[in-house]
Scaffold this active site. Structure first.
Site, mmCIF file in Angstrom:
data_model
loop_
_atom_site.group_PDB
_atom_site.id
_atom_site.type_symbol
_atom_site.label_atom_id
_atom_site.label_comp_id
_atom_site.label_asym_id
_atom_site.label_seq_id
_atom_site.Cartn_x
_atom_site.Cartn_y
_atom_site.Cartn_z
ATOM 1 N N GLU A 152 -63.785 -13.542 -41.637
ATOM 2 C CA GLU A 152 -63.873 -15.008 -41.719
ATOM 3 C C GLU A 152 -65.179 -15.457 -42.362
ATOM 4 O OE1 GLU A 152 -63.617 -18.978 -38.853
ATOM 5 O OE2 GLU A 152 -64.300 -17.073 -38.000
ATOM 6 N N ASP A 187 -60.798 -20.828 -41.967
ATOM 7 C CA ASP A 187 -61.125 -21.964 -41.105
ATOM 8 C C ASP A 187 -61.464 -23.151 -42.008
ATOM 9 O OD1 ASP A 187 -62.454 -23.854 -39.463
ATOM 10 O OD2 ASP A 187 -62.991 -22.279 -38.037
ATOM 11 N N GLN A 215 -57.729 -22.023 -39.017
ATOM 12 C CA GLN A 215 -58.290 -22.798 -37.914
ATOM 13 C C GLN A 215 -58.701 -24.162 -38.432
ATOM 14 O OE1 GLN A 215 -61.312 -19.884 -36.808
ATOM 15 N NE2 GLN A 215 -60.186 -19.376 -34.948
ATOM 16 N N GLU A 255 -59.814 -24.901 -33.036
ATOM 17 C CA GLU A 255 -61.137 -24.419 -32.637
ATOM 18 C C GLU A 255 -62.144 -25.560 -32.781
ATOM 19 O OE1 GLU A 255 -63.542 -20.267 -33.241
ATOM 20 O OE2 GLU A 255 -63.273 -21.501 -35.021
#
Length: 273
Positions: A152, A187, A215, A255
């Site tokens: 990530e 994300d 996310q 998140e």
């Protein structure tokens, strides 16, 4: 519509961790993710998942440490992964093996391995070889049980000197390693802070098949995705469009840090869960 997973490390924090599964299910979530499971016996976590009809879709390998005790304290002591850190290969491998044991018990298909922090005298290019070697080893081990390893990109405002920050860099690494079960955790919160142009990043990278999980959070304060710079309803429509074309069938982790309370702030998800 996209499928959403509750991140139990950031949502329902007014409750003890083990009670958050029931709260998430009560609010309509069908899946959960969180940072780390290692403070709890795997069989107890599995029982909570089953009792509440939830899927475990993601968790992180330990951020550091070479024993259960050091795994459990590494995050609080500032560890942010070992995958790119020279001299800590044995520590990385121990953490991946422990994560795979938990993944088997929780029937979790994917594990995020954090890259780690750059020291003042290190460069990303100088650590690329160590990072790729560690990822290749992890992917081979995870493939034995049919699981994915994720990397990530994280913005350096939240995590200064984090090794991996950009989508293009992550996809270059995944392509260079060449393991089919090594994928990118995308994300959108980090994408917006570092790069922007989020809708076009979705259109560019989802069709590659290399995105394994997404996310969301509002930018810039990481609250609910109904406030801030990003137009999440529009982005969800882009994801739906790409999903209809066969480019996405995964989960999106929630998140974010609720402004008041988790359940009270789920107005954005009405009709989506």
């Amino acid at each position: 519509m996209p499928r959403f997973a509750a991140n139990l490390s950031m949502l329902y924090t007014d409750l003890p961790f083990m009670d958050r599964f029931e709260a998430a299910a009560r609010d309509g979530f069908k899946a959960v993710e969180y940072l780390f499971p290692y403070a709890f016996p795997a069989n107890e976590l599995s029982a909570r998942l089953k009792a509440n009809g939830l899927q475990q879709v993601l968790f992180n390998a330990p951020p550091g440490g070479d024993s259960p005790e050091t795994n459990n304290t590494a995050w609080e002591q500032g560890a942010r992964g070992t995958a790119s850190v020279p001299g800590r290969e044995a520590e990385f491998r121990y953490g991946v093996q422990r994560a795979l044991e938990y993944a088997a018990a929780l029937d979790c298909p994917r594990i995020h391995v954090m890259a780690g922090l750059l020291a003042d005298d290190q460069t990303r290019e100088g650590l690329r070889g160590v990072y790729m070697d560690n990822l290749h080893w992890a992917a081979v081990e995870a493939a034995k049980s049919g699981r994915d390893i994720l990397i990530e990109p994280i913005n350096t405002r939240d995590v200064p000197r984090f090794f991996l920050n950009r989508q293009d860099h992550a996809h270059d690494i995944v392509e260079a390693v060449g393991a089919l079960n090594l994928r990118v955790q995308m994300d959108l919160y980090h994408v917006q802070i570092v790069e922007g142009d989020v809708a076009m990043k979705l259109r560019k990278y989802l069709p590659t098949g290399r995105v394994g999980h997404m996310q969301i959070a509002g930018v810039p304060q990481r609250h609910e995705p109904d406030i801030g710079e990003l137009n999440h309803p529009y982005l969800f429509s882009v994801i739906d469009e790409l999903a209809a074309e066969g480019h996405w069938d995964g989960w999106i982790g929630c998140e974010y840090r609720p402004r008041v309370g988790t359940s009270e702030g789920l107005g954005w998800a009405r009709g989506l869960l």
